[in-house]
Write an enzyme that holds these catalytic residues in place. Structure first.
Site, PDB file in Angstrom:
ATOM      1  N   ASP A 290      10.459  19.421  26.395  1.00 27.74           N
ATOM      2  CA  ASP A 290      11.297  20.620  26.330  1.00 27.74           C
ATOM      3  C   ASP A 290      11.211  21.397  27.644  1.00 27.74           C
ATOM      4  O   ASP A 290      10.200  21.338  28.350  1.00 27.74           O
ATOM      5  CB  ASP A 290      10.837  21.544  25.195  1.00 27.74           C
ATOM      6  N   LEU A 291      12.246  22.157  27.920  1.00 28.05           N
ATOM      7  CA  LEU A 291      12.270  23.006  29.110  1.00 28.05           C
ATOM      8  C   LEU A 291      10.998  23.833  29.243  1.00 28.05           C
ATOM      9  O   LEU A 291      10.408  23.930  30.325  1.00 28.05           O
ATOM     10  CB  LEU A 291      13.496  23.936  29.035  1.00 28.05           C
TER      11      LEU A 291
END
Length: 446
Positions: A290-291
């Site tokens: 994930d970011l």
């Protein structure tokens, strides 16, 4: 307009309307209006509406408004229907033309009730939806009015568009000649069956139904833009290489960097590796983080190695371990979370529990440390679903303790500069080309 219970001075109002899509930008006046509304619900109204019953919780909203004389007050609304009704005295009404909607829905509902074939009822419902959506219209601060279908064109509006609390509140304010000042939406009551909402917590406007509507309705107001994530400038040397040979490279992805390009953001691990290794071919990044997650990320320098590593992932032959701090104290020391997940199509990119349509998701966990009302855990995902660890941590069916700094699933929005305390610290697999067993570690920076 509902007056505040204590005196509020006009000077307390913000100069610009805070973005309803920024969970961390709720203005103090909106919080005060929400607190007064929560007190009303807690004092008995919530029980009367059975909000505490299983699946009975509801999203509510408040909108701080200014009258023509500058005096401040607020409006309140609920999303969708409440106790089978669109209208409740003291609450902002629906955004459709009630008379026009009834002319379509009442005979349509009777016709559906007369049908015994479920497929025929579904088909008739789909036929009625565009006509019902045609009864919705939205004004903005400039007095411009646009229909629901215009706002979503050329796509069709999703079911329920226009029924959230935010558009109801803005429509009510414009209809009453009031100027919108600040908005907040919060959940009250039992969590939904998907388990992804907490009573008393604030949430951003949904991404599935609200963006086109609110973008139009805020037209003419000095308003802050929606937040953008993953756009912060990161050092050129990022991501740092942890291991490299002729076939693979493993890097330490920093929090705030995308693994692969987004719709509007092109700076990412994949593109940086492409520039760093111009002779590499294929897709490079084999899996994603994930970011907001940091840690070990595996990439291949050629298509053959890429395919071989993907097969290892599909065979669960690549072991991963993450470390995270959770917002809450776990009572057990270890265990397994096992419940299926799917995309929340009404609020992307959130993921939700769905026992019917969800995909299997399994996570092993163990406690490493407890301190200051938090728990440090090791998390080992046995499947690779989007946001799996974050949802398994936050959901009441899982650990019921969100990861600290989680802007989507946390109890509260993270403070400015606070990161998600989730890090991929360990990776173990057999090299698909050399056959050598690799075990790589990158300690968490928190």
């Amino acid at each position: 307009m509902i007056p505040f219970s204590t005196i509020v001075e006009p000077a307390e109002a913000p100069e610009r309307f805070p973005s309803p899509f920024d969970r961390g930008a709720i203005h103090p006046l909106a919080r005060r209006a929400a607190a007064e509304t929560m007190s009303l619900l807690d004092a008995g109204l919530g029980d009367a509406w059975e909000l505490g019953q299983a699946g009975g919780g509801k999203m509510f909203g408040v909108l701080v408004v200014a009258g023509p004389d500058g005096a401040l007050g607020y409006l309140r609304a609920f999303s969708g229907m409440l106790k089978g009704s669109w209208a409740m005295s003291g609450w902002s009404p629906a955004t459709f033309d009630a008379q026009a909607r009834d002319a379509i829905w009442i005979p349509g509902e009777a016709a559906m009730g007369a049908l015994t074939d479920e497929a025929a009822r579904t088909a008739l419902s789909r036929e009625l939806l565009p006509a019902i959506q045609g009864t919705y219209a939205f004004a903005n601060a400039r007095g411009e009015v646009r229909s629901l279908r215009e706002l979503f064109a050329p796509a069709a509006p999703p079911a329920g568009a226009g029924d959230c609390a935010a558009p109801k509140l803005l429509a009510d304010a414009y209809a009453k000649g009031l100027r919108p000042v600040a908005l907040a939406e919060f959940w009250w009551g039992a969590p939904p069956r998907t388990g992804d909402r907490r009573s008393g917590s604030f949430y951003a406007a949904c991404q599935g139904k609200c963006p086109p509507i609110l973008a139009h309705m805020l037209g003419g107001l000095p308003a802050d833009p929606p937040p953008q994530y993953g756009v912060a400038a990161l050092a050129p040397h990022e991501p740092a290489v942890v291991y490299e040979d002729a076939h693979i490279v493993v890097v330490d992805k920093p929090s705030g960097m995308l693994s692969v390009p987004g719709l509007s953001q092109k700076d990412c691990v994949s593109n940086r590796l492409r520039a760093r290794y111009p002779d590499a071919t294929g897709q490079l990044v084999v899996h994603r983080l994930d970011l907001d997650t940091s840690g070990l990320l595996l990439a291949a320098k050629d298509p053959h190695t890429f395919s071989a590593l993907q097969r290892l992932f599909s065979q669960r032959a690549i072991a991963k371990r993450y470390v995270a701090w959770l917002d809450g104290v776990l009572t057990g020391d270890r265990g397994i979370v096992d419940f299926p997940l799917r995309m929340d199509v009404e609020d992307r990119p959130r993921q939700i529990h769905d026992p019917v349509h969800g995909k299997a998701a399994v996570t092993e966990w163990s406690v490493l440390e407890r301190a200051g009302g938090r728990t440090k855990v090791a998390l080992a995902p046995l499947t690779g679903r989007t946001h799996q660890l974050r949802v398994h941590a936050s959901n009441p069916l899982g650990l019921d303790a969100p990861i600290v700094g989680d802007r989507l699933y946390g109890r509260v929005a993270p403070e400015y500069g606070e990161r998600l305390l989730l890090h991929a610290e360990w990776l173990s697999f057999v090299h698909p080309v050399t056959g050598v067993s690799l075990e790589l570690t990158r300690p968490a920076p928190f």
